[in-house]
Design an enzyme around this catalytic site. Structure first.
Site, PDB file in Angstrom:
ATOM      1  N   ASP A 171      -2.471  -7.050  36.519  1.00 34.49           N
ATOM      2  CA  ASP A 171      -2.393  -6.581  37.950  1.00 34.49           C
ATOM      3  C   ASP A 171      -1.616  -5.279  37.949  1.00 34.49           C
ATOM      4  O   ASP A 171      -1.067  -4.887  36.759  1.00 34.49           O
ATOM      5  CB  ASP A 171      -1.493  -7.832  38.733  1.00 34.49           C
ATOM      6  CG  ASP A 171      -1.566  -7.699  40.134  1.00 34.49           C
ATOM      7  OD1 ASP A 171      -2.121  -6.594  40.701  1.00 34.49           O
ATOM      8  OD2 ASP A 171      -1.437  -8.661  40.913  1.00 34.49           O
TER       9      ASP A 171
HETATM   10  C1  NOJ Z   1      -1.657  -5.890  43.627  1.00 33.24           C
HETATM   11  C2  NOJ Z   1      -2.468  -7.341  43.999  1.00 33.24           C
HETATM   12  O1  NOJ Z   1      -1.675  -8.469  43.379  1.00 33.24           O
HETATM   13  C3  NOJ Z   1      -3.776  -7.384  43.489  1.00 33.24           C
HETATM   14  O2  NOJ Z   1      -4.178  -8.816  44.063  1.00 33.24           O
HETATM   15  C4  NOJ Z   1      -4.536  -6.244  43.895  1.00 33.24           C
HETATM   16  O3  NOJ Z   1      -6.000  -6.504  43.504  1.00 33.24           O
HETATM   17  C5  NOJ Z   1      -4.012  -4.884  43.387  1.00 33.24           C
HETATM   18  N1  NOJ Z   1      -2.520  -4.989  43.806  1.00 33.24           N
HETATM   19  C6  NOJ Z   1      -4.771  -3.703  43.427  1.00 33.24           C
HETATM   20  O4  NOJ Z   1      -4.534  -3.329  44.974  1.00 33.24           O
END
Ligand code: NOJ
Length: 755
Positions: A290
């Site tokens: 993430d």
């Molecule tokens: C953080 C989020 O937790 C995740 O779900 C998301 O896909 C990413 N950012 C990218 O934006």
């Protein structure tokens, strides 16, 4: 391939296309991967594992200074494998051209984007879609989202989020399918199928990403990014099933999570990523971290510094680094120092390249860059009727005393009150990065499209003050009640008052945990003030999570759960309010009476003291100041008609053919055609690891005309009857079972059987 693209291709003399693309018919993907990997340097392999968010102002020249300049140089040197948050064919093409034309090997980029509930045309938020329990419609929603996103150059979505959650304080419940692993698994499967289709290399399908692996939906106190401490029964029987369902659906990527699970950050968890996902489940796609979650292992107190974080993450099995910048900065030296086995880099790069091959990017890196398709698909929003259909199916009728609904179509003076009634952006929900601002049909617009009544609007009060952006805190209006007077005057002279209250879209989603779940700001006050002059209220809720609405549940005669329904929100709500669509949604998540009850979920386990031995005694599992029961249970939702159920009949042939069937007859006992979602719950009364009081193990939707009866037959196999014990062994244990079949998780329509 267009002629222009063909000419372009033949002019490319890079290795990849000479040796990989041109003989693509003869060579298998594995052979092509071997050939490609054998030509790549360590740094180039690590480059494939590096993902940046859009850093380039694509309308202007390349960045010349600062960190983005460095990233841009890395892109040109083949040290970037993927970009996220780049959108639109022109932008994607420019970056792809750099990767393909300027890097040594010309390896195309994979473009990721949060296509969560639609792209340009916005579907209901995932929690709302889950309330439809309509797997076909949910799959179609993902398919349409892929169709639009792929037309805008995207080939990878960070969806579906399949995190089970039982805590409405956690703002991200809006992005999931609710609290139940069975429903969640079915929906997870449908969403992956929708995004990826049957042919990942088609220009209209995109790679899906199951996230956030794993446990992210169980943060302590519902607080975003917080510690997750759950035991084996919850991890394996509640959290894991939807992830496994995405594997069964062929999902090509996974995302790990920000949070720690039982003392180890998910991003650094070898158990989750290597042992379970890659070895036990044989997942052969890739795992992306993430955003920044590799470097966050330092703050967690798991890595001693950046270098150590990169080492831990790769050893644990995280293949791609989203925005930590640590793989590209640290991995090569870690390999040279002998701290990271180069085989792990090979494996990660191979997994990433494999998905690129499967998407067809090596055969045509511009296959998602078709300006004509972009103009026709994005411009036409051809799936408006499908998002309308799903929005209607997602609405849940929570209360309809005195049958205020459906509204008469003419001759009524209808007051519409509440800031959310005229809001054209909030219905788009939290994840709508590619949608146009103000592009939703508001409730007011939807209602006005029916011309037989007099519709008059008074806002009553603002919900927010100041900016309402994706990245920033909101300011809620907690003081200004100056609009109340106008609203009250209007309510007094109206036959019916429709009150549009709830949460702004930016009150749920990532980083938006709430400690209070009542109507935000002055809305409760407004509701009570209007109620004082006109009790004929239809409360239309907009929210991204279960709310606590004890006063409304007690006093307001009619309540409709309208979530954040997307582009067609107002039309969907109006059609339900006027009865052109008979509501059929069922809650995918329990609505608590108060925050203190959380986490509250239907599939809880009994305690040793589930009820008092003598009335009034305190020594049992309860609160001294609140009921144990929810406001509205999981699976709950009313209709404008009513349904009756026969007593279920069990046919237990488990000893012969390992199956038990349960049949029930459902009758439409009301006066309108309607759809019922017939739900089957199971209880394994005693077991070597305690089983929940009830678990959803089957559901079927049936449309019945008044008086019509239909028999539904559920089949329970080892899959439904078993569970994981604490050693992760799947067991079906002999003994007594209870089966409940009915309209929601509190049905008492029961029968027993023995295995
Ligand atoms: C953080 C989020 O937790 C995740 O779900 C998301 O896909 C990413 N950012 C990218 O934006």
């Amino acid at each position: 391939m267009t002629i222009a693209k063909r000419i372009f291709f033949t002019s490319i003399s890079f290795f990849v296309f000479n040796s990989c693309a041109s003989d693509s018919n003869e060579q298998s993907v594995d052979d092509r991967l071997d050939t490609l990997l054998s030509k790549m340097t360590l740094e180039e392999k690590i480059g494939q594992m590096n993902q940046y968010s859009s850093f380039w102002d694509v309308t202007g020249p390349a960045p010349k200074e600062g960190s983005t300049a460095k990233q841009f140089e890395q892109l040109k040197n083949g040290l970037v494998g993927s970009m996220l948050n780049v959108n639109g064919v022109e932008n994607v093409r420019k970056l792809q051209q750099i990767a393909v034309e300027e890097t040594r090997l010309g390896i195309p980029l994979i473009f990721g984007f949060d296509v969560i509930h639609g792209f340009k045309t916005i579907s209901p938020i995932p929690l709302a879609e889950a309330a439809s329990w309509d797997l076909e419609a949910i799959e179609l929603s993902a398919k349409n989202a892929a169709l639009e996103a792929s037309a805008a150059g995207i080939n990878w979505t960070f969806a579906p989020m399949v995190d089970i959650s039982r805590d409405a304080r956690w703002g991200r419940v809006m992005e999931g399918a609710g609290e139940d692993p069975y429903l969640g698994s079915k929906i997870a499967h449908a969403r992956v199928k929708g995004f990826q289709g049957d042919d990942l290399s088609a220009p209209t399908t995109i790679a899906a990403c199951a996230k956030h692996f794993a446990g992210y939906g169980f943060p302590e106190a519902g607080k975003e990014y917080n510690t997750v401490d759950i035991g084996a029964p919850t991890l394996h029987n509640m959290v894991m099933p939807p992830f496994k369902a995405t594997i069964d659906a062929g999902v090509r990527t996974f995302m790990n999570s920000f949070s720690q699970l039982n003392g180890v950050p998910a991003t650094g968890s070898k158990y989750l990523q290597r042992t379970l996902l890659k070895e036990k489940w044989n997942f052969d796609g890739f795992i992306v971290s993430d955003w920044g979650s590799i470097s966050e292992m330092v703050a967690h107190g798991y890595a001693k510094g950046d270098n150590h974080a990169a080492e831990l993450a790769i050893n644990a099995g995280s293949d791609m680094d989203m925005e930590s910048h640590l793989y590209v900065n640290e991995l090569a030296s870690l390999v040279k120092e002998g701290k990271v086995d180069p085989a792990l880099i090979n494996d990660a790069a191979r997994r990433i390249l494999k998905v690129k091959f499967e998407l067809g990017l090596f055969d045509d890196p511009y296959k998602y860059c078709d300006e004509a398709r972009e103009a026709s698909v994005i411009g036409s929003q051809s799936n408006l009727s499908e998002v309308l259909d799903l929005a209607k199916k997602s609405i849940v009728l929570l209360k309809n005393e005195n049958n205020v609904l459906p509204l008469a179509k003419k001759g009524q003076k209808i007051a519409v009150i509440g800031a959310l009634a005229s809001d054209k952006t909030s219905p788009l929900g939290n994840w709508r990065l590619a949608a146009d601002i103000n592009s939703a049909v508001s409730l007011l617009e939807g209602l006005k499209a029916y011309s037989g009544n007099t519709i008059t609007y008074a806002k009553g009060a603002d919900l927010t003050t100041g900016k309402t952006e994706f990245v920033s805190d909101l300011t809620i209006n907690t003081t200004d009640t100056s609009g109340f007077k106008e609203a009250i005057t209007l309510a007094k002279k109206s036959d019916v008052v429709i009150m549009a209250l709830g949460e702004h879209a930016m009150q749920s989603g990532e980083g938006r945990s709430r400690a209070y779940l009542g109507l935000p700001g002055v809305q409760q006050e407004l509701l009570e003030a209007v109620f004082a002059v006109n009790k004929n209220i239809v409360l239309v809720l907009s929210n991204g999570r279960p709310l606590t609405i004890p006063w409304a549940a007690q006093n307001i005669p009619t309540i409709l759960e309208g979530w954040h329904l997307g582009t067609q929100s107002g039309n969907a709500l109006a059609q339900v309010l006027y009865g052109d669509y008979n509501p059929s949604g069922k809650l995918p998540m329990t609505f608590p009476r108060s925050v203190g009850q959380l986490p509250l979920y239907y599939n809880y386990k009994n305690t040793g003291r589930p009820s008092p031995v003598n009335p009034g005694e305190v020594f049992w599992t309860h609160y001294i100041d609140q009921k144990n029961t929810p406001q509205y249970p999981f699976g709950f939702g009313l209709s404008y008609t009513t349904f009756g159920f026969s007593k279920p009949i069990v046919n237990n042939t488990y000893n012969q053919n390992k199956q038990v069937t349960v049949s029930v007859k459902v009758t439409n006992t009301g006066k309108r055609e309607g759809k019922e979602t017939v739900q089957l719950y199971l209880r394994d009364i005693y077991a070597s690891v305690i089983r929940p009081m009830r678990e959803l193990k089957g559901f079927e939707q049936v449309v019945l005309t008044p008086g019509q009866t239909k028999e539904i037959i559920f089949t329970l196999t080892e899959q439904e009857l078993g569970f994981f014990n604490n050693q992760q062994k799947w067991l079906v244990e002999k003994g007594d079972f209870e089966v409940y079949v009915g309209e929601d998780s509190q049905t008492i329509n029961q029968v027993n059987f023995k295995l």
